[in-house]
Design an enzyme around this catalytic site. Sequence first.
Site, short mmCIF file in Angstrom:
data_model
loop_
_atom_site.label_atom_id
_atom_site.label_comp_id
_atom_site.label_asym_id
_atom_site.label_seq_id
_atom_site.Cartn_x
_atom_site.Cartn_y
_atom_site.Cartn_z
N LYS A 1 0.94 -1.12 0.04
CA LYS A 1 0.18 0.12 0.07
C LYS A 1 0.82 1.31 0.07
O LYS A 1 1.96 1.13 0.12
CB LYS A 1 -1.10 -0.06 1.12
CG LYS A 1 -0.45 0.32 2.53
CD LYS A 1 -1.33 0.51 3.48
CE LYS A 1 -0.81 0.80 5.00
NZ LYS A 1 -1.91 0.63 6.23
N LYS B 1 -8.11 -5.68 -0.63
CA LYS B 1 -9.32 -5.17 0.41
C LYS B 1 -9.42 -3.51 -0.02
O LYS B 1 -8.49 -2.96 -0.66
CB LYS B 1 -8.34 -4.95 1.63
CG LYS B 1 -7.28 -4.46 2.18
CD LYS B 1 -6.70 -4.59 3.20
CE LYS B 1 -5.48 -4.06 3.66
NZ LYS B 1 -4.32 -4.69 2.82
#
EC number: 4.2.3.153
Length: 238
Positions: free
Chosen positions: A28, A86
Amino acid sequence: MARLLVSVRSATEAVVAHRAGASIIDVKEPDAGPLGMSPWPTWIRVRQALDESVPVSVALGELPEWRSEVPPAVPSRAWSGLAFRKIGLAESGPRWRGDWFELMRRLDGSGPSWVGVAYADWRSAGSPSPDELLEAAGDSPETVGILLDTWAKSDRLRIDDSLVHWSGRVRERGKFLAVAGGLDASSIPGLDVLEPDIVAVRGAACEGGDRRAPVVASRVERLAELVSELGRVPCRRG
């Protein structure tokens, strides 16, 4: 036994984190938000830098980013070899459930499984409550786990009886539980009452505890040691 997940920004950080004891590597971009999405070529470089047996997950930002006129474009090859993906639901509005399911259908195919994201500070985030998220995820066979996180990274996760009860319901619905939210070496031992399957960190693994700084092996080693101790002493749910 709980496993340690470390979020990384590059293949170099991924190798450092895994060699130091991280069982799962997450990709991320901290500058893009709590679940900031890295460019998909970074996913590929991270996946190629690690043994195939190491699970790799990716963050996809927040749902409103995928509702824009020009949503992120991800080629099918970018999903190859990934274990989980996610997306956050901050500021997702009353249509969040239908839009979330529609996005999962749109990105379906040979892609990785989904992890639902419940923000503990859901009111500040403008996201569904953990109860609402769990209800929706329970109806989604593509969703194999739930991440309990904080939207505001300046806040630490605060555990109370309601979250202890909620964590039990996560397992009752057949999902694994990952826990994040400003965790560090001092707060990880207190997670025992939630009985997490995964403990997820970024800042605690970085130089000076700064989530934008590089991952440091010695910090990961200490975190991995603490996570390995979770669950060794039986605890009683509240």
